[in-house]
Design a protein around this motif. Structure first.
Motif, PDB file in Angstrom:
ATOM      1  N   VAL A  22       0.828  -1.299   0.026  1.00 18.91           N
ATOM      2  CA  VAL A  22       0.257   0.129  -0.041  1.00 18.91           C
ATOM      3  C   VAL A  22       0.909   1.293  -0.079  1.00 18.91           C
ATOM      4  N   THR A  23       0.618   2.074  -0.997  1.00 18.36           N
ATOM      5  CA  THR A  23       1.432   3.140  -1.076  1.00 18.36           C
ATOM      6  C   THR A  23       0.800   4.447  -0.684  1.00 18.36           C
ATOM      7  N   VAL A  24       1.176   5.297   0.446  1.00 18.48           N
ATOM      8  CA  VAL A  24       0.625   6.343   0.841  1.00 18.48           C
ATOM      9  C   VAL A  24       1.159   7.650   0.467  1.00 18.48           C
ATOM     10  N   GLU A  25       0.616   8.665  -0.136  1.00 19.79           N
ATOM     11  CA  GLU A  25       1.208   9.729  -0.542  1.00 19.79           C
ATOM     12  C   GLU A  25       0.814  11.060   0.155  1.00 19.79           C
ATOM     13  N   LEU A  26       1.628  11.924   0.946  1.00 19.26           N
ATOM     14  CA  LEU A  26       1.113  13.188   1.200  1.00 19.26           C
ATOM     15  C   LEU A  26       1.192  14.111   0.054  1.00 19.26           C
ATOM     16  N   LEU A  27      -0.041  14.744  -0.453  1.00 22.39           N
ATOM     17  CA  LEU A  27       0.414  15.624  -1.455  1.00 22.39           C
ATOM     18  C   LEU A  27       0.705  17.095  -1.298  1.00 22.39           C
ATOM     19  N   ASN A  28       1.704  17.413  -1.862  1.00 22.82           N
ATOM     20  CA  ASN A  28       2.362  18.809  -1.810  1.00 22.82           C
ATOM     21  C   ASN A  28       1.187  19.795  -2.543  1.00 22.82           C
ATOM     22  N   GLN A  29       0.626  20.719  -1.686  1.00 27.19           N
ATOM     23  CA  GLN A  29      -0.589  21.394  -2.210  1.00 27.19           C
ATOM     24  C   GLN A  29      -0.029  22.747  -2.932  1.00 27.19           C
ATOM     25  N   LYS A  30       1.343  23.138  -2.790  1.00 31.76           N
ATOM     26  CA  LYS A  30       1.761  24.435  -3.331  1.00 31.76           C
ATOM     27  C   LYS A  30       2.308  24.172  -4.565  1.00 31.76           C
ATOM     28  N   GLU A  31       2.796  23.051  -4.972  1.00 32.24           N
ATOM     29  CA  GLU A  31       3.222  22.790  -6.461  1.00 32.24           C
ATOM     30  C   GLU A  31       3.249  21.076  -6.484  1.00 32.24           C
ATOM     31  N   ASP A  32       3.059  20.676  -7.603  1.00 35.35           N
ATOM     32  CA  ASP A  32       2.936  19.201  -8.087  1.00 35.35           C
ATOM     33  C   ASP A  32       4.285  18.506  -8.162  1.00 35.35           C
ATOM     34  N   ARG A  33       5.101  18.690  -7.077  1.00 35.94           N
ATOM     35  CA  ARG A  33       6.336  17.770  -6.720  1.00 35.94           C
ATOM     36  C   ARG A  33       6.581  17.608  -5.398  1.00 35.94           C
ATOM     37  N   ASP A  34       7.549  16.799  -5.085  1.00 32.21           N
ATOM     38  CA  ASP A  34       8.187  16.695  -3.626  1.00 32.21           C
ATOM     39  C   ASP A  34       7.038  15.983  -2.886  1.00 32.21           C
ATOM     40  N   HIS A  35       6.066  15.076  -3.404  1.00 35.14           N
ATOM     41  CA  HIS A  35       4.961  15.027  -2.463  1.00 35.14           C
ATOM     42  C   HIS A  35       5.813  13.717  -1.312  1.00 35.14           C
ATOM     43  N   LYS A  36       5.441  13.343  -0.216  1.00 34.70           N
ATOM     44  CA  LYS A  36       5.983  12.559   0.545  1.00 34.70           C
ATOM     45  C   LYS A  36       5.458  11.198   0.624  1.00 34.70           C
ATOM     46  N   LYS A  37       5.975  10.095   0.298  1.00 34.55           N
ATOM     47  CA  LYS A  37       5.737   8.885   0.203  1.00 34.55           C
ATOM     48  C   LYS A  37       6.017   7.855   0.848  1.00 34.55           C
ATOM     49  N   ILE A  38       5.344   6.760   1.396  1.00 31.96           N
ATOM     50  CA  ILE A  38       5.676   5.563   2.102  1.00 31.96           C
ATOM     51  C   ILE A  38       5.009   4.428   1.581  1.00 31.96           C
ATOM     52  N   ILE A  39       5.655   3.390   1.723  1.00 29.76           N
ATOM     53  CA  ILE A  39       4.986   2.118   0.895  1.00 29.76           C
ATOM     54  C   ILE A  39       5.056   1.132   2.325  1.00 29.76           C
ATOM     55  N   ILE A  40       4.133   0.652   2.571  1.00 35.09           N
ATOM     56  CA  ILE A  40       3.764  -0.332   3.619  1.00 35.09           C
ATOM     57  C   ILE A  40       3.502  -1.641   3.041  1.00 35.09           C
ATOM     58  N   TYR A  41       4.277  -2.467   3.350  1.00 31.11           N
ATOM     59  CA  TYR A  41       4.358  -3.853   2.614  1.00 31.11           C
ATOM     60  C   TYR A  41       3.658  -4.983   3.480  1.00 31.11           C
ATOM     61  N   PHE A  42       2.871  -5.867   2.866  1.00 31.29           N
ATOM     62  CA  PHE A  42       2.204  -6.868   3.573  1.00 31.29           C
ATOM     63  C   PHE A  42       2.888  -8.230   2.825  1.00 31.29           C
TER      64      PHE A  42
END
Length: 99
Positions: A22-42
């Motif tokens: 499962v990939t969870v991305e926190l989206l940068n609202q000021k520009e469409d780049r540098d989103h923070k991403k984490i992958i949770i593995y099962f």
């Protein structure tokens, strides 16, 4: 960022225990780049209680994940004008029968 499985309408058609990521991305609202991403593995190394099917309505599975996505001191670029955070969630199932 922690996740818990929940029962759903199509659980009878799925294979259990859940295997995937499962990939969870926190989206940068000021520009469409540098989103923070984490992958949770099962996967095979994940303890069974986190990836087993939840069978009772209204219950959730146990929480599984990682405690760090972003330091709260650096949230400003990720906030919208009304102080809202936006996330993008994607799920990849690792089962050969889906191919």
């Amino acid at each position: 960022c922690y996740l818990a499985l929940q029962p759903g309408d199509y659980d009878d058609t799925l294979e259990w225990p859940f295997q995937g990521e499962v990939t969870v991305e926190l989206l940068n609202q000021k520009e469409d780049r540098d989103h923070k991403k984490i992958i949770i593995y099962f996967n095979k190394d994940t303890p069974e209680q986190y990836k087993n099917r939840v069978v009772r309505s209204g219950e959730t599975g146990e929480w599984w994940g990682n405690q760090f996505l972003i330091d709260t001191n650096f949230l400003n670029p990720y906030l919208s004008d009304n102080d809202t955070l936006y996330f993008r969630i994607s799920v990849k199932i690792n089962k050969s029968w889906l191919v």
